[in-house]
Scaffold this motif. Sequence first.
Motif, PDB file in Angstrom:
ATOM      1  N   ALA A 199       0.832  -1.202   0.000  1.00  0.00           N
ATOM      2  CA  ALA A 199       0.000   0.000   0.000  1.00  0.00           C
ATOM      3  C   ALA A 199       0.870   1.256   0.000  1.00  0.00           C
ATOM      4  CB  ALA A 199      -0.924  -0.005   1.209  1.00  0.00           C
ATOM      5  N   ALA A 200       1.926   1.254   0.811  1.00  0.00           N
ATOM      6  CA  ALA A 200       2.837   2.402   0.836  1.00  0.00           C
ATOM      7  C   ALA A 200       3.543   2.552  -0.501  1.00  0.00           C
ATOM      8  CB  ALA A 200       3.847   2.244   1.964  1.00  0.00           C
ATOM      9  N   ALA A 201       3.936   1.433  -1.095  1.00  0.00           N
ATOM     10  CA  ALA A 201       4.666   1.472  -2.364  1.00  0.00           C
ATOM     11  C   ALA A 201       3.805   1.983  -3.513  1.00  0.00           C
ATOM     12  CB  ALA A 201       5.197   0.081  -2.693  1.00  0.00           C
ATOM     13  N   SER A 202       2.495   1.975  -3.335  1.00  0.00           N
ATOM     14  CA  SER A 202       1.606   2.381  -4.422  1.00  0.00           C
ATOM     15  C   SER A 202       1.762   3.849  -4.789  1.00  0.00           C
ATOM     16  CB  SER A 202       0.146   2.100  -4.045  1.00  0.00           C
ATOM     17  OG  SER A 202      -0.289   2.948  -2.997  1.00  0.00           O
ATOM     18  N   ALA A 203       2.394   4.641  -3.922  1.00  0.00           N
ATOM     19  CA  ALA A 203       2.601   6.059  -4.216  1.00  0.00           C
ATOM     20  C   ALA A 203       3.804   6.296  -5.116  1.00  0.00           C
ATOM     21  CB  ALA A 203       2.785   6.838  -2.916  1.00  0.00           C
ATOM     22  N   ALA A 204       4.624   5.280  -5.327  1.00  0.00           N
ATOM     23  CA  ALA A 204       5.898   5.457  -6.021  1.00  0.00           C
ATOM     24  C   ALA A 204       5.736   5.539  -7.530  1.00  0.00           C
ATOM     25  CB  ALA A 204       6.838   4.309  -5.667  1.00  0.00           C
ATOM     26  N   ASP A 205       6.703   6.176  -8.177  1.00  0.00           N
ATOM     27  CA  ASP A 205       6.765   6.176  -9.630  1.00  0.00           C
ATOM     28  C   ASP A 205       7.162   4.796 -10.152  1.00  0.00           C
ATOM     29  OD1 ASP A 205       6.316   8.955  -9.581  1.00  0.00           O
ATOM     30  OD2 ASP A 205       8.462   9.364  -9.430  1.00  0.00           O
ATOM     31  N   ARG A 206       7.980   4.109  -9.366  1.00  0.00           N
ATOM     32  CA  ARG A 206       8.517   2.813  -9.770  1.00  0.00           C
ATOM     33  C   ARG A 206       8.770   1.983  -8.526  1.00  0.00           C
ATOM     34  NH1 ARG A 206      14.045   1.367 -10.976  1.00  0.00           N
ATOM     35  NH2 ARG A 206      14.651   3.563 -10.728  1.00  0.00           N
ATOM     36  N   THR A 207       8.567   0.675  -8.637  1.00  0.00           N
ATOM     37  CA  THR A 207       8.740  -0.216  -7.488  1.00  0.00           C
ATOM     38  C   THR A 207       9.771  -1.294  -7.803  1.00  0.00           C
ATOM     39  OG1 THR A 207       6.419   0.105  -6.876  1.00  0.00           O
ATOM     40  CG2 THR A 207       7.562  -1.733  -5.849  1.00  0.00           C
ATOM     41  N   MET A 208      10.665  -1.537  -6.847  1.00  0.00           N
ATOM     42  CA  MET A 208      11.645  -2.604  -6.951  1.00  0.00           C
ATOM     43  C   MET A 208      11.483  -3.528  -5.755  1.00  0.00           C
ATOM     44  SD  MET A 208      15.040  -0.500  -8.212  1.00  0.00           S
ATOM     45  CE  MET A 208      15.094   0.496  -6.709  1.00  0.00           C
ATOM     46  N   ALA A 209      12.001  -4.732  -5.877  1.00  0.00           N
ATOM     47  CA  ALA A 209      11.923  -5.698  -4.786  1.00  0.00           C
ATOM     48  C   ALA A 209      13.322  -6.109  -4.369  1.00  0.00           C
ATOM     49  CB  ALA A 209      11.129  -6.933  -5.219  1.00  0.00           C
ATOM     50  N   LEU A 210      13.604  -6.043  -3.059  1.00  0.00           N
ATOM     51  CA  LEU A 210      14.868  -6.513  -2.508  1.00  0.00           C
ATOM     52  C   LEU A 210      14.650  -7.927  -1.976  1.00  0.00           C
ATOM     53  CD1 LEU A 210      17.805  -6.005  -1.643  1.00  0.00           C
ATOM     54  CD2 LEU A 210      16.932  -5.050   0.502  1.00  0.00           C
ATOM     55  N   THR A 211      15.387  -8.879  -2.543  1.00  0.00           N
ATOM     56  CA  THR A 211      15.298 -10.276  -2.131  1.00  0.00           C
ATOM     57  C   THR A 211      16.700 -10.796  -1.851  1.00  0.00           C
ATOM     58  OG1 THR A 211      15.575 -11.273  -4.332  1.00  0.00           O
ATOM     59  CG2 THR A 211      13.355 -10.517  -3.737  1.00  0.00           C
ATOM     60  N   ALA A 212      16.774 -12.044  -1.468  1.00  0.00           N
ATOM     61  CA  ALA A 212      18.084 -12.660  -1.232  1.00  0.00           C
ATOM     62  C   ALA A 212      18.910 -12.728  -2.509  1.00  0.00           C
ATOM     63  CB  ALA A 212      17.904 -14.070  -0.655  1.00  0.00           C
ATOM     64  N   ARG A 213      18.263 -12.580  -3.660  1.00  0.00           N
ATOM     65  CA  ARG A 213      18.968 -12.615  -4.941  1.00  0.00           C
ATOM     66  C   ARG A 213      19.322 -11.224  -5.437  1.00  0.00           C
ATOM     67  NH1 ARG A 213      14.697 -15.977  -5.364  1.00  0.00           N
ATOM     68  NH2 ARG A 213      13.557 -14.518  -6.683  1.00  0.00           N
ATOM     69  N   GLY A 214      19.068 -10.199  -4.642  1.00  0.00           N
ATOM     70  CA  GLY A 214      19.398  -8.843  -5.045  1.00  0.00           C
ATOM     71  C   GLY A 214      18.150  -8.007  -5.274  1.00  0.00           C
ATOM     72  N   VAL A 215      18.287  -6.945  -6.090  1.00  0.00           N
ATOM     73  CA  VAL A 215      17.184  -6.041  -6.381  1.00  0.00           C
ATOM     74  C   VAL A 215      16.659  -6.344  -7.773  1.00  0.00           C
ATOM     75  CG1 VAL A 215      16.536  -3.638  -6.808  1.00  0.00           C
ATOM     76  CG2 VAL A 215      17.976  -4.208  -4.856  1.00  0.00           C
ATOM     77  N   GLN A 216      15.345  -6.491  -7.864  1.00  0.00           N
ATOM     78  CA  GLN A 216      14.700  -6.795  -9.137  1.00  0.00           C
ATOM     79  C   GLN A 216      13.523  -5.858  -9.325  1.00  0.00           C
ATOM     80  OE1 GLN A 216      13.490 -10.820  -8.527  1.00  0.00           O
ATOM     81  NE2 GLN A 216      15.560 -11.578  -8.177  1.00  0.00           N
ATOM     82  N   ALA A 217      13.173  -5.630 -10.578  1.00  0.00           N
ATOM     83  CA  ALA A 217      11.965  -4.852 -10.856  1.00  0.00           C
ATOM     84  C   ALA A 217      10.774  -5.605 -10.298  1.00  0.00           C
ATOM     85  CB  ALA A 217      11.806  -4.648 -12.353  1.00  0.00           C
ATOM     86  N   ALA A 218       9.885  -4.890  -9.647  1.00  0.00           N
ATOM     87  CA  ALA A 218       8.692  -5.500  -9.067  1.00  0.00           C
ATOM     88  C   ALA A 218       7.491  -5.196  -9.952  1.00  0.00           C
ATOM     89  CB  ALA A 218       8.444  -4.982  -7.648  1.00  0.00           C
ATOM     90  N   PRO A 219       6.457  -6.023  -9.895  1.00  0.00           N
ATOM     91  CA  PRO A 219       5.242  -5.718 -10.652  1.00  0.00           C
ATOM     92  C   PRO A 219       4.683  -4.357 -10.244  1.00  0.00           C
ATOM     93  CG  PRO A 219       5.170  -7.950  -9.792  1.00  0.00           C
ATOM     94  CD  PRO A 219       6.351  -7.290  -9.157  1.00  0.00           C
ATOM     95  N   ALA A 220       4.109  -3.683 -11.192  1.00  0.00           N
ATOM     96  CA  ALA A 220       3.537  -2.356 -10.897  1.00  0.00           C
ATOM     97  C   ALA A 220       2.498  -2.480  -9.795  1.00  0.00           C
ATOM     98  CB  ALA A 220       2.904  -1.778 -12.158  1.00  0.00           C
ATOM     99  N   VAL A 221       2.532  -1.513  -8.882  1.00  0.00           N
ATOM    100  CA  VAL A 221       1.558  -1.456  -7.799  1.00  0.00           C
ATOM    101  C   VAL A 221       0.573  -0.350  -8.121  1.00  0.00           C
ATOM    102  CG1 VAL A 221       1.214  -1.119  -5.346  1.00  0.00           C
ATOM    103  CG2 VAL A 221       3.303  -2.242  -6.149  1.00  0.00           C
ATOM    104  N   ARG A 222      -0.694  -0.676  -8.183  1.00  0.00           N
ATOM    105  CA  ARG A 222      -1.695   0.323  -8.520  1.00  0.00           C
ATOM    106  C   ARG A 222      -1.764   1.399  -7.462  1.00  0.00           C
ATOM    107  NH1 ARG A 222      -7.139   0.898  -7.633  1.00  0.00           N
ATOM    108  NH2 ARG A 222      -7.246  -1.109  -6.568  1.00  0.00           N
ATOM    109  N   ARG A 223      -1.651   2.647  -7.895  1.00  0.00           N
ATOM    110  CA  ARG A 223      -1.686   3.770  -6.952  1.00  0.00           C
ATOM    111  C   ARG A 223      -3.060   3.924  -6.371  1.00  0.00           C
ATOM    112  NH1 ARG A 223       1.201   8.614  -9.396  1.00  0.00           N
ATOM    113  NH2 ARG A 223       2.852   7.067  -9.198  1.00  0.00           N
ATOM    114  N   ALA A 224      -3.091   4.056  -5.020  1.00  0.00           N
ATOM    115  CA  ALA A 224      -4.378   4.193  -4.344  1.00  0.00           C
ATOM    116  C   ALA A 224      -5.021   5.527  -4.680  1.00  0.00           C
ATOM    117  CB  ALA A 224      -4.165   4.063  -2.830  1.00  0.00           C
TER     118      ALA A 224
END
Length: 224
Positions: A199-224
């Motif tokens: 929900a917080a990430a929905s305000a962003a222009d772009r979302t990334m995901a930090l995992t054990a494998r590094g940083v990857q592009a995350a699926p778009a989060v619909r802005r509230a």
Amino acid sequence: MIAVSHLSKSFAGVRARRVLDDVSFDVGRGEFVALIGESGIGKSTLLNLIAGLERPDAGRIVVDGVDMHTLDDDAATVFRRERVGFVFQSFHVLPYLSVADNVALPLALAGRRDDSRTRAMLDAVGLGDRGASLPRELSGGELQRVAIARALVHAPRLLLADEPTGNLDPESAAQVIALLRDCVKANGATALLVTHSHAAASAADRTMALTARGVQAAPAVRRA
């Protein structure tokens, strides 16, 4: 604005472990980017490394054209004071200072206190009538508004936000994130928000995901 290349960080001790392993990503100037990750994945450590509060074991971090590895502790402190704003989950307001004095603190530390700028930031976060109040008189959502005003009052080029809605109820969290985005954009800053909240990430222009494998592009989060 931020270029992170092959970043790794481990912590020694009885429970030694590698927190970040070969992490690379960029944040462009003027972007509001959210980095989503589970608790304990290393989000706060990553922000500390970007700000020069900690040193990586390997890799390179360039912020606003400055290679953070080249800065000693004093230079890193000056860099943060002049170019970086912080918003934290736990607010970190000083209980014995008024709301206005809390907001003005970055300007005071830089030796350029500006009461008109302080009042303008309080107005921007909807607390123009609460400058004389003490933090104990404010709600959690209002305290986070104080933290946003304080983070942006010195017109930093970069804002780093560490789980800024973690202590708020959903309604207050949504209001704070919308306000954070509006203030960042109005001040022409770049923002990196780390959070576990979609929900917080929905305000962003772009979302990334930090995992054990590094940083990857995350699926778009619909802005509230």
